[in-house]
Scaffold this active site. Structure first.
Site, PDB file in Angstrom:
ATOM      1  N   HIS A 139     -10.578  15.726 -13.034  1.00 43.75           N
ATOM      2  CA  HIS A 139     -11.091  16.175 -11.742  1.00 43.75           C
ATOM      3  C   HIS A 139     -12.388  16.958 -11.886  1.00 43.75           C
ATOM      4  O   HIS A 139     -12.757  17.405 -12.970  1.00 43.75           O
ATOM      5  CB  HIS A 139     -10.040  16.994 -10.981  1.00 43.75           C
ATOM      6  CG  HIS A 139      -9.666  18.289 -11.624  1.00 43.75           C
ATOM      7  ND1 HIS A 139      -8.640  18.409 -12.528  1.00 43.75           N
ATOM      8  CD2 HIS A 139     -10.184  19.538 -11.508  1.00 43.75           C
ATOM      9  CE1 HIS A 139      -8.519  19.664 -12.925  1.00 43.75           C
ATOM     10  NE2 HIS A 139      -9.468  20.376 -12.331  1.00 43.75           N
ATOM     11  N   HIS A 152     -15.133  26.356  -5.624  1.00 48.97           N
ATOM     12  CA  HIS A 152     -13.790  26.515  -6.185  1.00 48.97           C
ATOM     13  C   HIS A 152     -13.532  27.953  -6.654  1.00 48.97           C
ATOM     14  O   HIS A 152     -12.391  28.410  -6.657  1.00 48.97           O
ATOM     15  CB  HIS A 152     -13.624  25.542  -7.353  1.00 48.97           C
ATOM     16  CG  HIS A 152     -12.348  25.649  -8.115  1.00 48.97           C
ATOM     17  ND1 HIS A 152     -11.114  25.767  -7.514  1.00 48.97           N
ATOM     18  CD2 HIS A 152     -12.108  25.655  -9.465  1.00 48.97           C
ATOM     19  CE1 HIS A 152     -10.167  25.826  -8.443  1.00 48.97           C
ATOM     20  NE2 HIS A 152     -10.748  25.776  -9.632  1.00 48.97           N
ATOM     21  N   HIS A 201     -15.120  29.188 -15.430  1.00 50.33           N
ATOM     22  CA  HIS A 201     -15.110  29.072 -13.974  1.00 50.33           C
ATOM     23  C   HIS A 201     -16.076  30.088 -13.356  1.00 50.33           C
ATOM     24  O   HIS A 201     -16.881  29.754 -12.475  1.00 50.33           O
ATOM     25  CB  HIS A 201     -13.702  29.306 -13.429  1.00 50.33           C
ATOM     26  CG  HIS A 201     -12.772  28.157 -13.600  1.00 50.33           C
ATOM     27  ND1 HIS A 201     -12.130  27.892 -14.790  1.00 50.33           N
ATOM     28  CD2 HIS A 201     -12.357  27.203 -12.723  1.00 50.33           C
ATOM     29  CE1 HIS A 201     -11.360  26.813 -14.645  1.00 50.33           C
ATOM     30  NE2 HIS A 201     -11.478  26.381 -13.406  1.00 50.33           N
ATOM     31  N   HIS A 254      -7.214  19.523  -7.781  1.00 47.20           N
ATOM     32  CA  HIS A 254      -7.454  19.797  -9.198  1.00 47.20           C
ATOM     33  C   HIS A 254      -6.298  19.274 -10.042  1.00 47.20           C
ATOM     34  O   HIS A 254      -5.695  19.996 -10.833  1.00 47.20           O
ATOM     35  CB  HIS A 254      -7.681  21.299  -9.393  1.00 47.20           C
ATOM     36  CG  HIS A 254      -8.864  21.803  -8.627  1.00 47.20           C
ATOM     37  ND1 HIS A 254     -10.136  21.855  -9.152  1.00 47.20           N
ATOM     38  CD2 HIS A 254      -8.968  22.225  -7.344  1.00 47.20           C
ATOM     39  CE1 HIS A 254     -10.971  22.306  -8.232  1.00 47.20           C
ATOM     40  NE2 HIS A 254     -10.280  22.536  -7.127  1.00 47.20           N
ATOM     41  N   ASP A 274     -14.774  20.125 -10.557  1.00 45.39           N
ATOM     42  CA  ASP A 274     -14.804  21.460  -9.948  1.00 45.39           C
ATOM     43  C   ASP A 274     -16.155  21.670  -9.284  1.00 45.39           C
ATOM     44  O   ASP A 274     -17.201  21.607  -9.948  1.00 45.39           O
ATOM     45  CB  ASP A 274     -14.630  22.549 -11.012  1.00 45.39           C
ATOM     46  CG  ASP A 274     -13.243  22.596 -11.617  1.00 45.39           C
ATOM     47  OD1 ASP A 274     -12.317  21.993 -11.051  1.00 45.39           O
ATOM     48  OD2 ASP A 274     -13.087  23.256 -12.669  1.00 45.39           O
ATOM     49  N   TRP A 288       0.834  -1.197   0.000  1.00 47.06           N
ATOM     50  CA  TRP A 288       0.000   0.000   0.000  1.00 47.06           C
ATOM     51  C   TRP A 288       0.866   1.243   0.000  1.00 47.06           C
ATOM     52  O   TRP A 288       2.069   1.187   0.222  1.00 47.06           O
ATOM     53  CB  TRP A 288      -1.034   0.003   1.124  1.00 47.06           C
ATOM     54  CG  TRP A 288      -0.512  -0.104   2.555  1.00 47.06           C
ATOM     55  CD1 TRP A 288       0.701  -0.554   2.992  1.00 47.06           C
ATOM     56  CD2 TRP A 288      -1.239   0.246   3.736  1.00 47.06           C
ATOM     57  NE1 TRP A 288       0.791  -0.514   4.351  1.00 47.06           N
ATOM     58  CE2 TRP A 288      -0.399  -0.015   4.850  1.00 47.06           C
ATOM     59  CE3 TRP A 288      -2.508   0.755   3.975  1.00 47.06           C
ATOM     60  CZ2 TRP A 288      -0.778   0.207   6.173  1.00 47.06           C
ATOM     61  CZ3 TRP A 288      -2.890   0.975   5.301  1.00 47.06           C
ATOM     62  CH2 TRP A 288      -2.039   0.697   6.370  1.00 47.06           C
ATOM     63  N   ASN A 289       0.203   2.380  -0.318  1.00 46.13           N
ATOM     64  CA  ASN A 289       0.908   3.645  -0.471  1.00 46.13           C
ATOM     65  C   ASN A 289       0.134   4.775   0.190  1.00 46.13           C
ATOM     66  O   ASN A 289      -1.091   4.709   0.342  1.00 46.13           O
ATOM     67  CB  ASN A 289       1.043   4.015  -1.955  1.00 46.13           C
ATOM     68  CG  ASN A 289       1.745   2.972  -2.776  1.00 46.13           C
ATOM     69  OD1 ASN A 289       2.946   2.815  -2.693  1.00 46.13           O
ATOM     70  ND2 ASN A 289       0.976   2.245  -3.592  1.00 46.13           N
TER      71      ASN A 289
END
Length: 257
Positions: free
Chosen positions: A73, A79, A207, A69, A75, A61-62
């Site tokens: 992804h 944001h 945006h 973003h 928004d 695992w990590n």
């Protein structure tokens, strides 16, 4: 047979194809680069915890580090300053994450003009051929830019004047956000706005208008060429980060074949 059973049967027998619109997420994933003095997001990184060794003999695992973003992804309205009183990513109603989607293909124009901007007339022409934009659905804007996703420099396509990537004009962005019943906008580029949008009025209009209207954005999509102009169903699955402005997401489309 129930509706859900019919859907599962169609997926199993190939009548409905599940198309992955998500770019692989790794250290090589292109990220947005803002000029000074603005702060930039953290790129994606993995840090190994254990891998079948003394740190953990039977498991791998990590930890990972990444900005909200980065990569494909989502928004959320909060944001952007115009949506500052709106939903964070954890507050987005689940029912809005499953919606119809249409694809407007401007890849031929973007291939000859990396600064190509979608205008209202282009959307009207698309509607004349394919029908109205979907009520409560997504407009997926295909530019062919996903072909550059393996190369940060080619993806951002920047020179001394800034990035050169296709997008949407301020007038069209306002119209789509305020005059249509779309729930969101999806693109193949690093953000929902054109590379030159820092110089638009208002700056970064997609945006500003979409998130200000309580709508959403999806970025760095791929495989839009595998979707029909209309008829697909989009499933977006961001992490429900409390207070988050967005999240890396797995984005899938259901397509009837």
């Amino acid at each position: 047979m129930s509706v859900l059973a019919q859907l599962l049967s169609a997926v199993r027998d190939g009548g409905v194809e599940v198309v992955d619109l998500t770019a692989p997420l790794s250290e090589r994933t292109p990220i947005l680069k803002l000029p000074e003095p603005f702060a930039n997001t953290t790129p994606f990184r993995l840090r190994e915890i254990s891998r079948y060794d003394d740190r953990g003999p039977a498991w791998y695992w990590n930890d990972f580090e990444a900005g909200e973003h980065v990569g494909t992804h989502f928004d959320a309205p909060v944001h952007w300053v115009t949506g500052r009183d709106g939903e964070d990513v954890a507050q987005v109603p689940p029912g809005r994450l499953v919606a119809p989607a249409v694809v407007l293909d401007a890849s031929a124009r973007a291939a000859t003009d990396p600064d190509f901007l979608l205008e209202i007339e282009h959307v009207r022409d698309w509607e004349a051929e394919h029908g109205p934009l979907p009520d409560g659905g997504w407009l997926l804007y295909r530019t062919g830019w996903d072909a550059r996703a393996g190369d940060q420099d080619a993806f951002l396509n920047a020179d001394d004047t800034g990035p050169h990537t296709p997008g949407i004009s301020p007038e069209c962005a306002r119209w789509l956000a305020e005059e249509t019943r779309l729930v969101g906008l999806g693109v193949e580029t690093v953000g929902t706005d054109a590379g030159a949008a820092h110089g638009f009025e208002p700056p970064f209009p997609c945006h500003s208008y979409f998130l200000g209207a309580g709508k959403y954005g999806l970025t760095q999509l791929r495989n839009l060429d595998r979707l029909p102009a209309r008829g697909a169903v989009l499933l977006a699955s961001p992490l429900p980060i409390v207070g988050g402005s967005g999240s890396p997401a797995r984005v899938l489309a259901l397509v009837e074949r």
